[in-house]
Design an enzyme around this catalytic site. Structure first.
Site, PDB file in Angstrom:
ATOM      1  N   LYS A  74      -4.172 -12.457   9.827  1.00  0.00           N
ATOM      2  CA  LYS A  74      -3.087 -12.758  10.735  1.00  0.00           C
ATOM      3  C   LYS A  74      -1.872 -11.867  10.488  1.00  0.00           C
ATOM      4  O   LYS A  74      -1.051 -11.661  11.378  1.00  0.00           O
ATOM      5  CB  LYS A  74      -2.653 -14.218  10.538  1.00  0.00           C
ATOM      6  CG  LYS A  74      -3.703 -15.246  10.825  1.00  0.00           C
ATOM      7  CD  LYS A  74      -3.106 -16.632  10.521  1.00  0.00           C
ATOM      8  CE  LYS A  74      -4.117 -17.722  10.663  1.00  0.00           C
ATOM      9  NZ  LYS A  74      -3.556 -19.022  10.208  1.00  0.00           N
ATOM     10  N   GLU A 139      -2.637  -2.815   9.876  1.00  0.00           N
ATOM     11  CA  GLU A 139      -2.571  -3.772   8.762  1.00  0.00           C
ATOM     12  C   GLU A 139      -1.111  -4.005   8.371  1.00  0.00           C
ATOM     13  O   GLU A 139      -0.281  -3.119   8.540  1.00  0.00           O
ATOM     14  CB  GLU A 139      -3.385  -3.151   7.605  1.00  0.00           C
ATOM     15  CG  GLU A 139      -3.340  -3.839   6.289  1.00  0.00           C
ATOM     16  CD  GLU A 139      -4.030  -5.189   6.278  1.00  0.00           C
ATOM     17  OE1 GLU A 139      -3.553  -6.091   6.996  1.00  0.00           O
ATOM     18  OE2 GLU A 139      -5.003  -5.354   5.518  1.00  0.00           O
ATOM     19  N   ASP A 140      -0.814  -5.191   7.848  1.00  0.00           N
ATOM     20  CA  ASP A 140       0.567  -5.451   7.428  1.00  0.00           C
ATOM     21  C   ASP A 140       0.903  -4.775   6.105  1.00  0.00           C
ATOM     22  O   ASP A 140       1.949  -4.160   5.965  1.00  0.00           O
ATOM     23  CB  ASP A 140       0.844  -6.965   7.353  1.00  0.00           C
ATOM     24  CG  ASP A 140      -0.143  -7.727   6.469  1.00  0.00           C
ATOM     25  OD1 ASP A 140      -1.129  -7.130   5.980  1.00  0.00           O
ATOM     26  OD2 ASP A 140       0.064  -8.941   6.268  1.00  0.00           O
ATOM     27  N   ASP A 143      -1.785  -3.602  -0.762  1.00  0.00           N
ATOM     28  CA  ASP A 143      -1.299  -4.008  -2.087  1.00  0.00           C
ATOM     29  C   ASP A 143      -2.164  -3.285  -3.123  1.00  0.00           C
ATOM     30  O   ASP A 143      -1.898  -2.139  -3.471  1.00  0.00           O
ATOM     31  CB  ASP A 143      -1.374  -5.543  -2.176  1.00  0.00           C
ATOM     32  CG  ASP A 143      -0.613  -6.110  -3.355  1.00  0.00           C
ATOM     33  OD1 ASP A 143      -0.773  -5.580  -4.459  1.00  0.00           O
ATOM     34  OD2 ASP A 143       0.137  -7.096  -3.190  1.00  0.00           O
ATOM     35  N   THR A 144      -3.260  -3.867  -3.554  1.00  0.00           N
ATOM     36  CA  THR A 144      -4.132  -3.132  -4.487  1.00  0.00           C
ATOM     37  C   THR A 144      -4.936  -2.061  -3.751  1.00  0.00           C
ATOM     38  O   THR A 144      -5.414  -1.108  -4.364  1.00  0.00           O
ATOM     39  CB  THR A 144      -5.143  -4.083  -5.157  1.00  0.00           C
ATOM     40  OG1 THR A 144      -6.001  -4.614  -4.132  1.00  0.00           O
ATOM     41  CG2 THR A 144      -4.440  -5.224  -5.870  1.00  0.00           C
ATOM     42  N   PHE A 192       6.509  -9.870  -4.501  1.00  0.00           N
ATOM     43  CA  PHE A 192       5.851 -10.585  -3.407  1.00  0.00           C
ATOM     44  C   PHE A 192       6.852 -10.788  -2.280  1.00  0.00           C
ATOM     45  O   PHE A 192       7.912 -11.372  -2.468  1.00  0.00           O
ATOM     46  CB  PHE A 192       5.269 -11.921  -3.869  1.00  0.00           C
ATOM     47  CG  PHE A 192       4.228 -12.429  -2.914  1.00  0.00           C
ATOM     48  CD1 PHE A 192       2.924 -11.961  -2.980  1.00  0.00           C
ATOM     49  CD2 PHE A 192       4.554 -13.346  -1.918  1.00  0.00           C
ATOM     50  CE1 PHE A 192       1.955 -12.395  -2.069  1.00  0.00           C
ATOM     51  CE2 PHE A 192       3.588 -13.792  -1.016  1.00  0.00           C
ATOM     52  CZ  PHE A 192       2.294 -13.312  -1.090  1.00  0.00           C
ATOM     53  N   ARG A 205       5.724 -16.759   8.233  1.00  0.00           N
ATOM     54  CA  ARG A 205       5.369 -15.796   9.284  1.00  0.00           C
ATOM     55  C   ARG A 205       6.434 -15.796  10.380  1.00  0.00           C
ATOM     56  O   ARG A 205       6.574 -14.836  11.129  1.00  0.00           O
ATOM     57  CB  ARG A 205       4.003 -16.138   9.895  1.00  0.00           C
ATOM     58  CG  ARG A 205       2.830 -15.988   8.925  1.00  0.00           C
ATOM     59  CD  ARG A 205       1.519 -15.894   9.678  1.00  0.00           C
ATOM     60  NE  ARG A 205       0.366 -16.258   8.877  1.00  0.00           N
ATOM     61  CZ  ARG A 205      -0.316 -15.416   8.094  1.00  0.00           C
ATOM     62  NH1 ARG A 205       0.047 -14.159   8.002  1.00  0.00           N
ATOM     63  NH2 ARG A 205      -1.361 -15.840   7.413  1.00  0.00           N
TER      64      ARG A 205
HETATM   65  N1  HPA Z   1       3.236 -10.724   0.620  1.00  0.00           N
HETATM   66  C1  HPA Z   1       2.390 -11.315   1.530  1.00  0.00           C
HETATM   67  N2  HPA Z   1       1.101 -11.026   1.625  1.00  0.00           N
HETATM   68  C2  HPA Z   1       0.618 -10.093   0.778  1.00  0.00           C
HETATM   69  C3  HPA Z   1       1.432  -9.444  -0.174  1.00  0.00           C
HETATM   70  C4  HPA Z   1       2.807  -9.780  -0.260  1.00  0.00           C
HETATM   71  O1  HPA Z   1       3.602  -9.257  -1.086  1.00  0.00           O
HETATM   72  N3  HPA Z   1       0.642  -8.581  -0.846  1.00  0.00           N
HETATM   73  C5  HPA Z   1      -0.611  -8.707  -0.296  1.00  0.00           C
HETATM   74  N4  HPA Z   1      -0.635  -9.619   0.674  1.00  0.00           N
HETATM   75 MG    MG Z   2      -1.629 -12.409   3.991  1.00  0.00          MG
END
Ligand code: HPA
Ligand code: MG
Length: 224
Positions: A74, A139-140, A143-144, A192, A205
Site C-alpha cells: 500500500k 515503490e515508497d 530500506d535493506t 523509521f 498513512r
Molecule cells: N517507514 C515505513 N515503512 C518502512 C520503512 C520506514 O522507515 N522502512 C521500510 N518500510
Molecule cells: Mg510499509
C-alpha cells in the site's frame, strides 16, 4: 529512448544524518498524531517538487513504446498517483508523449518497525500481463533492498521487455544489500519514518509530510 537503454539516474536529494528537520508546529499535522511524531523530515511541498523532476527524467528515458507503471501497495500509492499525475501533465504539454498503463501489486514484509525478512505477494493482477512490457515499479521506500530484489526476481519470471524502479525514498543503512533503484527521490538517514502513505502497523498513512515517529507513537500503535 525506450527505457531499456536508460542509465540509472544518480540525481537525488540527500537528507543528511545531522539534519534537524522541521518542528511539528511549523507545519499542519493532524491533531491525532501530534504526540506521536518527533519532527517533520520532508515536507509534502518538497516531495511534490522533487516528483516533478522525477517525472521529467522518466519521460526523457521512455518513448512512444510506453510503460506500465506498477504500484507497490500500500505504501506506494501516494507516490504512484502523484508521479503519474506529473507524467500525464508532461504528456499533455510536450511535443512527445509516453503512453501509460497502470497495474498494482501488494506486498507485505513489515511488522512494527522490523522487516519480517520474507515478502509475500498478497494481491494484484495476473503478472503475466507484464510480459514484453516496459515496467516501471513504483515503490515508497528501499530500506535493506531485499524486498525489491525479491520482487524483481518474481517479475523477471514473466519476462518483461525491461524493468526500472522508481523509489521515493532510499534509506542509508548498514543493513543495505547494496541495491539501488533507477530513480530516487530522497536518500534519508537510518530512522523509521511515516507519512506520505508510509505506515507503522497501518497508521500514519493519512499524514502528508514524511515525519519521524517517536517512542510514544511506536508504543501507542504497536502490534501487540
Ligand atoms: N517507514 C515505513 N515503512 C518502512 C520503512 C520506514 O522507515 N522502512 C521500510 N518500510
Ligand atoms: Mg510499509
Amino acid at each position: 529512448m525506450s527505457g531499456e537503454n536508460a542509465q540509472r539516474r544518480t540525481n537525488f536529494i540527500t537528507i543528511q544524518d545531522d539534519t534537524p528537520g522541521y518542528r511539528l508546529d511549523e507545519f499542519c499535522i493532524p491533531k491525532h498524531y501530534e504526540d506521536d511524531l518527533s519532527r517533520v523530515l520532508i515536507p509534502a511541498g518538497l516531495i511534490n517538487d522533487r516528483i516533478e523532476r522525477l517525472a521529467r527524467d522518466i519521460v526523457e528515458d521512455f518513448d512512444e513504446d510506453g510503460l506500465v507503471a506498477l504500484c507497490v501497495l500500500k505504501g506506494g500509492y501516494k507516490f504512484f498517483t502523484d508521479l503519474l499525475d506529473k507524467i500525464k501533465g508532461l504528456n499533455r504539454n510536450l511535443g512527445r508523449s509516453v503512453p501509460l498503463a497502470v497495474d498494482f501489486i501488494r506486498l507485505k514484509s513489515y511488522v512494527d518497525d522490523q522487516s519480517s525478512g520474507n515478502i509475500e505477494v498478497i494481491g494484484g493482477d495476473n503478472l503475466k500481463n507484464l510480459q514484453g512490457k516496459n515496467v516501471l515499479v513504483v515503490e515508497d521506500i528501499i530500506d535493506t533492498g531485499k524486498t525489491m530484489q525479491k520482487l524483481l526476481e518474481i517479475l523477471q519470471g514473466v519476462k518483461p521487455k525491461c524493468i526500472k524502479v522508481a523509489s521515493m525514498l532510499v534509506k542509508r543503512t548498514p543493513r543495505s544489500s547494496g541495491y539501488k533503484p533507477d530513480y530516487t527521490g530522497f536518500e534519508i538517514p537510518d530512522i523509521f519514518i511515516v507519512g506520505y502513505a508510509l505506515d507503522y502497523n497501518e497508521y500514519f498513512r493519512d499524514l502528508n509530510h514524511v515525519c519521524e515517529i517517536n517512542e510514544a507513537g511506536k508504543q501507542k500503535y504497536a502490534s501487540k
